[in-house]
Scaffold this active site. Structure first.
Site, PDB file in Angstrom:
ATOM      1  N   PHE A   1      18.432  14.951   8.268  1.00 58.98           N
ATOM      2  CA  PHE A   1      17.924  15.708   9.278  1.00 58.98           C
ATOM      3  C   PHE A   1      16.577  16.358   9.276  1.00 58.98           C
ATOM      4  CE2 PHE A   1      20.334  15.505  13.522  1.00 58.98           C
ATOM      5  CZ  PHE A   1      21.852  14.888  12.736  1.00 58.98           C
TER       6      PHE A   1
ATOM      7  N   VAL B   1      13.555  17.849  11.269  1.00 58.10           N
ATOM      8  CA  VAL B   1      12.845  18.328  12.421  1.00 58.10           C
ATOM      9  C   VAL B   1      11.585  19.398  12.594  1.00 58.10           C
ATOM     10  CG1 VAL B   1      13.531  19.486  15.023  1.00 58.10           C
ATOM     11  CG2 VAL B   1      15.008  18.172  13.837  1.00 58.10           C
TER      12      VAL B   1
ATOM     13  N   ASP C   1      16.177  19.544   2.930  1.00 60.60           N
ATOM     14  CA  ASP C   1      15.144  20.339   2.029  1.00 60.60           C
ATOM     15  C   ASP C   1      15.901  20.487   0.810  1.00 60.60           C
ATOM     16  OD1 ASP C   1      18.027  21.664   2.841  1.00 60.60           O
ATOM     17  OD2 ASP C   1      16.831  23.570   2.592  1.00 60.60           O
TER      18      ASP C   1
ATOM     19  N   PRO D   1      27.494  26.862  -3.975  1.00 57.86           N
ATOM     20  CA  PRO D   1      27.643  27.430  -4.922  1.00 57.86           C
ATOM     21  C   PRO D   1      26.900  28.854  -5.280  1.00 57.86           C
ATOM     22  CG  PRO D   1      25.253  26.447  -4.376  1.00 57.86           C
ATOM     23  CD  PRO D   1      26.205  26.107  -3.220  1.00 57.86           C
TER      24      PRO D   1
ATOM     25  N   GLU E   1      28.071  25.828   9.902  1.00 63.44           N
ATOM     26  CA  GLU E   1      28.755  26.020   8.702  1.00 63.44           C
ATOM     27  C   GLU E   1      30.031  26.963   8.688  1.00 63.44           C
ATOM     28  OE1 GLU E   1      26.186  26.340   4.062  1.00 63.44           O
ATOM     29  OE2 GLU E   1      27.752  28.733   4.910  1.00 63.44           O
TER      30      GLU E   1
HETATM   31  C1  5GW Z   1      14.294  26.006  10.920  1.00 63.04           C
HETATM   32  C2  5GW Z   1      14.676  27.052  11.230  1.00 63.04           C
HETATM   33  C3  5GW Z   1      15.618  27.590  10.878  1.00 63.04           C
HETATM   34  C4  5GW Z   1      16.466  26.919  10.371  1.00 63.04           C
HETATM   35  C5  5GW Z   1      17.036  25.487  10.468  1.00 63.04           C
HETATM   36  C6  5GW Z   1      15.959  24.765  10.304  1.00 63.04           C
HETATM   37  C7  5GW Z   1      15.491  23.614   9.974  1.00 63.04           C
HETATM   38  C8  5GW Z   1      16.872  22.881  10.010  1.00 63.04           C
HETATM   39  C9  5GW Z   1      14.078  22.593  10.889  1.00 63.04           C
HETATM   40  O1  5GW Z   1      13.463  23.346  11.295  1.00 63.04           O
HETATM   41  N1  5GW Z   1      14.469  21.297  10.709  1.00 63.04           N
HETATM   42  C10 5GW Z   1      15.518  20.340  10.787  1.00 63.04           C
HETATM   43  O2  5GW Z   1      15.377  19.547  10.204  1.00 63.04           O
HETATM   44  N2  5GW Z   1      16.653  21.836  10.318  1.00 63.04           N
HETATM   45  C11 5GW Z   1      17.290  20.726   9.285  1.00 63.04           C
HETATM   46  O3  5GW Z   1      18.871  21.542   8.944  1.00 63.04           O
HETATM   47  C12 5GW Z   1      17.321  20.222   8.181  1.00 63.04           C
HETATM   48  O4  5GW Z   1      17.847  19.281   7.714  1.00 63.04           O
HETATM   49  C13 5GW Z   1      17.885  21.273   7.628  1.00 63.04           C
HETATM   50  O5  5GW Z   1      18.016  20.807   5.404  1.00 63.04           O
HETATM   51  C14 5GW Z   1      19.203  21.287   7.612  1.00 63.04           C
HETATM   52  C15 5GW Z   1      19.985  22.597   7.638  1.00 63.04           C
HETATM   53  O6  5GW Z   1      18.774  23.503   7.645  1.00 63.04           O
HETATM   54  P1  5GW Z   1      18.312  24.741   6.333  1.00 63.04           P
HETATM   55  O7  5GW Z   1      18.112  23.878   5.062  1.00 63.04           O
HETATM   56  O8  5GW Z   1      16.900  25.728   6.413  1.00 63.04           O
HETATM   57  O9  5GW Z   1      19.257  25.497   6.044  1.00 63.04           O
HETATM   58  P2  5GW Z   1      19.865  26.371   4.200  1.00 63.04           P
HETATM   59  O10 5GW Z   1      21.419  27.211   4.686  1.00 63.04           O
HETATM   60  O11 5GW Z   1      19.826  25.316   3.731  1.00 63.04           O
HETATM   61  O12 5GW Z   1      18.828  27.444   4.581  1.00 63.04           O
HETATM   62 MN    MN Z   2      19.586  23.629   3.053  1.00 65.95          MN
END
Ligand code: 5GW
Ligand code: MN
Length: 349
Positions: free
Chosen positions: A116, A118, A208, A229, A298
């Protein structure tokens, strides 16, 4: 007057018993069907043989392959390589990649990936896709599904032979909780609408992140989870599970096995479908009551994996974090989350 004489009662009881047995038999065969295809063959001497074709249970190796002799008395001693329910924990040095590939190659398996992107997260797509080309199931049929609100910002990535990329539009969202919430729903509907009967395995990954080393057939299994991890050396009382009993993601004190990543999971299509469907409906039922689990999907995934034990567990080699120095037991980082500038990429809540 006697309403139920002995005979009627016996007939009713016997019918009930018969129905019960029939039900067990039918539900049993459906379970088998859902793991692979089943067919009946009448042999030359008139016997009936049932064949079960399943990627899971029948591993055929070519007799021409030369490889290092396996051992059950020497190997890795610094890590645990099997769970208490006897699922393998995949660490470098526990598997032979050449042997595994030569088992799965003739099966012509297909692997789907969902990712994803976005809002600002589209900036991660290029590195994610390019490194997947270098390291993820190289030489196998791979179909990457990108869900994005900005299809025009898709980077141009050259896909190798047997590899495909499909972009699916999703609405943009101001609240990140919504993006998170919808992932399971979109995975569920993708499986129902597009992948059924066409794909064997699916992995759902965070965008990411980047690949740095092989991620291949060693990761295949029914239900596959990745150990987070950040917590694998800790006592489970420290795990950031959802701790409020009102939530459907609740995991109580003294409960839970490992803390798994929301950023990578997968397995057989039907297993991941079951997971996505369950997590989505629990997430939505919680939302109706005004509850949002500590770490959104999660948390729901962790509850699901505690009840439904993964049949394969991937070590933190399969989702490290770039800011974390590599621990001694991690010989190789295969996939890792990049360091993010939160202020820059996240929408305002
Ligand atoms: C934005 C703000 C807070 C949390 C998530 C988002 C977000 C996540 C976004 O604006 N756009 C988006 O595509 N995502 C999707 O959700 C991405 O594929 C992202 O890798 C996944 C999980 O969010 P992450 O990576 O920010 O969460 P963490 O726990 O890996 O930091
Ligand atoms: Mn992530």
């Amino acid at each position: 007057m006697q309403l139920w004489n002995g005979k009627t009662l016996t007939v009713i009881l016997l019918s009930a018993l018969l129905l019960g047995v029939l039900y067990c038999y039918i539900s049993q065969s459906y379970r088998v069907v859902s793991l692979g295809s089943v067919w009946e063959e009448i042999t030359a001497d008139g016997r009936s043989e049932v064949h079960i074709e399943s990627h899971q249970f029948h591993l055929v190796a070519p007799d021409s392959l030369q490889y290092k002799q396996p051992s059950i008395v020497s190997g890795r001693t610094d890590v645990v390589t099997v769970t208490p329910w006897l699922a393998p924990v995949v660490w470098e040095g526990t598997f032979n990649p050449v042997l595994l590939d030569s088992i799965y190659k003739p099966q012509n398996i297909s692997v789907a990936v969902t990712v994803f992107a976005v809002g600002k997260y589209v900036m991660f797509l290029k590195d994610f896709l390019e490194t997947a080309e270098q390291y993820f199931f190289v030489g196998f049929n791979v179909h990457v599904y990108v869900f994005t609100d900005q299809p025009t910002k898709m980077p141009q990535v050259k896909m190798g032979s047997g590899r495909q990329l499909t972009v699916r539009s999703v609405p943009s969202s101001k609240r990140w909780q919504e993006i998170s919430a919808r992932r399971m729903e979109l995975i569920q509907t993708l499986i129902e609408e597009k992948l059924r009967n066409r794909t064997d395995y699916i992995f759902c990954l965070d965008v990411d992140s980047k690949f740095h080393g092989r991620w291949g057939t060693e990761s295949l299994g029914g239900l596959v989870a990745v150990i987070h991890p950040g917590y694998y050396r800790d006592d489970r009382s420290q795990f950031p599970y959802e701790r409020r009993p009102q939530s459907r993601a609740y995991v109580g004190p003294g409960q839970g096995d490992f803390y798994y990543c929301g950023g990578a999971f997968g397995g057989l299509l039907q297993e991941v479908h079951q997971l996505a469907k369950t997590c989505r409906s629990n997430f939505e039922a919680d939302a109706k009551e005004g509850i949002e689990a500590a770490w959104q999907e999660e948390s729901h995934l962790n509850r699901y994996m505690w009840i439904n034990k993964p049949s394969k567990v991937l070590s933190p080699e399969y989702l490290w974090q770039d800011f974390k120095p590599r621990n001694a037991e991690v010989y190789i980082v295969r996939f890792s989350g990049v360091v993010k500038n939160y202020a820059e990429i996240r929408p305002n809540v």
